[in-house]
Design an enzyme around this catalytic site. Structure first.
Site, PDB file in Angstrom:
ATOM      1  N   ALA A  86      49.762  18.386 -30.221  1.00  0.00           N
ATOM      2  CA  ALA A  86      50.752  17.572 -30.925  1.00  0.00           C
ATOM      3  C   ALA A  86      49.992  16.442 -31.628  1.00  0.00           C
ATOM      4  O   ALA A  86      48.872  16.098 -31.244  1.00  0.00           O
ATOM      5  CB  ALA A  86      51.749  17.004 -29.925  1.00  0.00           C
ATOM      6  N   GLY A 136      49.641  21.261 -27.318  1.00  0.00           N
ATOM      7  CA  GLY A 136      50.658  22.027 -28.045  1.00  0.00           C
ATOM      8  C   GLY A 136      50.109  23.294 -28.679  1.00  0.00           C
ATOM      9  O   GLY A 136      50.861  24.231 -28.943  1.00  0.00           O
ATOM     10  N   GLU A 156      50.140  25.783 -26.009  1.00  0.00           N
ATOM     11  CA  GLU A 156      51.555  26.088 -25.762  1.00  0.00           C
ATOM     12  C   GLU A 156      52.126  27.002 -26.849  1.00  0.00           C
ATOM     13  O   GLU A 156      52.920  27.903 -26.573  1.00  0.00           O
ATOM     14  CB  GLU A 156      52.352  24.781 -25.648  1.00  0.00           C
ATOM     15  CG  GLU A 156      51.931  23.985 -24.413  1.00  0.00           C
ATOM     16  CD  GLU A 156      52.463  22.558 -24.394  1.00  0.00           C
ATOM     17  OE1 GLU A 156      52.085  21.774 -25.288  1.00  0.00           O
ATOM     18  OE2 GLU A 156      53.249  22.225 -23.500  1.00  0.00           O
ATOM     19  N   GLU A 212      46.926  16.863 -21.732  1.00  0.00           N
ATOM     20  CA  GLU A 212      47.996  15.858 -21.683  1.00  0.00           C
ATOM     21  C   GLU A 212      47.874  14.839 -20.548  1.00  0.00           C
ATOM     22  O   GLU A 212      48.170  13.664 -20.747  1.00  0.00           O
ATOM     23  CB  GLU A 212      49.369  16.543 -21.589  1.00  0.00           C
ATOM     24  CG  GLU A 212      49.809  17.206 -22.879  1.00  0.00           C
ATOM     25  CD  GLU A 212      49.358  18.649 -22.997  1.00  0.00           C
ATOM     26  OE1 GLU A 212      48.470  19.068 -22.225  1.00  0.00           O
ATOM     27  OE2 GLU A 212      49.899  19.359 -23.843  1.00  0.00           O
TER      28      GLU A 212
END
Ligand code: CO8
Length: 262
Positions: A68, A113, A116, A136
């Protein structure tokens, strides 16, 4: 296909769509605008019955998706963070809802992300220079784009928790060993490998591929007896399709098959 600011959606050959996350200056980090483009592009693909396989990759030789966008979310409050996570869930969720088969071609960093996003795809092929991890907890957050759930379903609870708690960045070989990557290829052969797999899938009955994908995904979240009932139900339904008649007749008559997706 439409034009998008942060992704490229192309059809390099009939039946195959390539979705390229295209923010190379930020190593393809996912900001709100990119997440929205991913969802919109996938919804466009969903409406195209002639597209059979989607390949998701990142632009440039270095990164698939470096997570992200940390700069954009740095000052988010709880409401804004939730908005980001919800948008990602809706965009990544589109991948599972697509009737088409989705291959992640992981061409470099797949962090946070990015990992993911790769885990949302139906399978993952990676280049030998790929690096993957969930950084994270080192940023004071947790994986928020499905990492605690989808990564766990791919590699199991122990490995998922280890990767998340250590923030280890593992290489392609190790990711292959733990089942996170399904195939590895040299960087210059990555796309060819993805397309080779796409060709195999495209030889088979489109509805069968779509319904089998659904059965695997939905069944994985159900108790075994309920999942088996779901599989039975779908298996039975296939006998009401023209492609079942064609596939079996072609076998018996020893001739090539011509599937029509009905
Ligand atoms: N966000 C924003 N910008 C990024 C990101 C990112 N995730 N990753 C790289 N960039 C930018 C860099 O800031 C740099 O920009 P600039 O040139 O303007 O300084 C440019 O891309 C190139 O990056 P580097 O100079 O850092 O390149 P290196 O080769 O030195 O390093 C790395 C490459 C190792 C990939 C490094 O860039 C890195 O560690 N990036 C961050 C990786 C990361 O931590 N990702 C996880 C983000 S968190 C996340 O994904 C959570 C998802 C769930 C959120 C839920 C919210 C509710």
């Amino acid at each position: 296909f439409n034009n998008y600011e942060n992704v490229l959606l192309e059809e390099p050959e009939e039946g195959i769509a390539v979705l390229t996350i295209n923010r190379p200056k930020a190593l393809n980090a996912l900001n709100l605008a990119t997440l929205k483009d991913i969802g919109d592009a996938l919804r466009e693909v969903k409406g195209r019955e002639d597209i059979r396989v989607v390949i998701v990759t990142g632009s440039g030789a270095k990164s698939f998706v470096a997570g992200a966008d940390i700069k954009e979310m740095q000052n988010d409050n709880v409401t804004e963070a939730l908005k980001l996570s919800k948008l990602a869930h809706s965009s990544f969720g589109e991948i599972e809802h697509l009737p088409q088969f989705v291959i992640a071609a992981v061409n470099g960093y797949a962090l946070g992300g990015g990992c993911e996003l790769a885990c949302s795809c139906d399978m993952r092929i990676a280049s030998t220079n790929a690096k993957v991890g969930q950084p994270e907890t080192g940023l004071g957050i947790i994986p928020g784009f499905g990492g605690t759930q989808r990564l766990t379903r791919v590699v199991g609870r122990g490995k998922a928790k280890e990767l998340i708690a250590t923030c280890d960045m593992i290489d392609a070989k190790e990711a292959y060993r733990i089942g996170l990557f399904d195939e590895i290829a040299e960087p210059e052969e990555l796309m060819d490998k993805a397309i080779e797999i796409a060709h195999k899938i495209m030889k088979n009955a489109p509805l069968s591929v779509a319904r089998a994908k659904y059965s695997v995904d939905r069944g994985a979240d159900l108790p075994l007896d309920v999942a088996i009932d779901l599989e039975s139900q779908i298996w039975g339904e296939m006998f009401d399709t023209q492609d079942q008649k064609e596939g079996m007749a072609a076998f018996v008559e020893k001739r090539p098959k011509h599937f029509i997706g009905k």
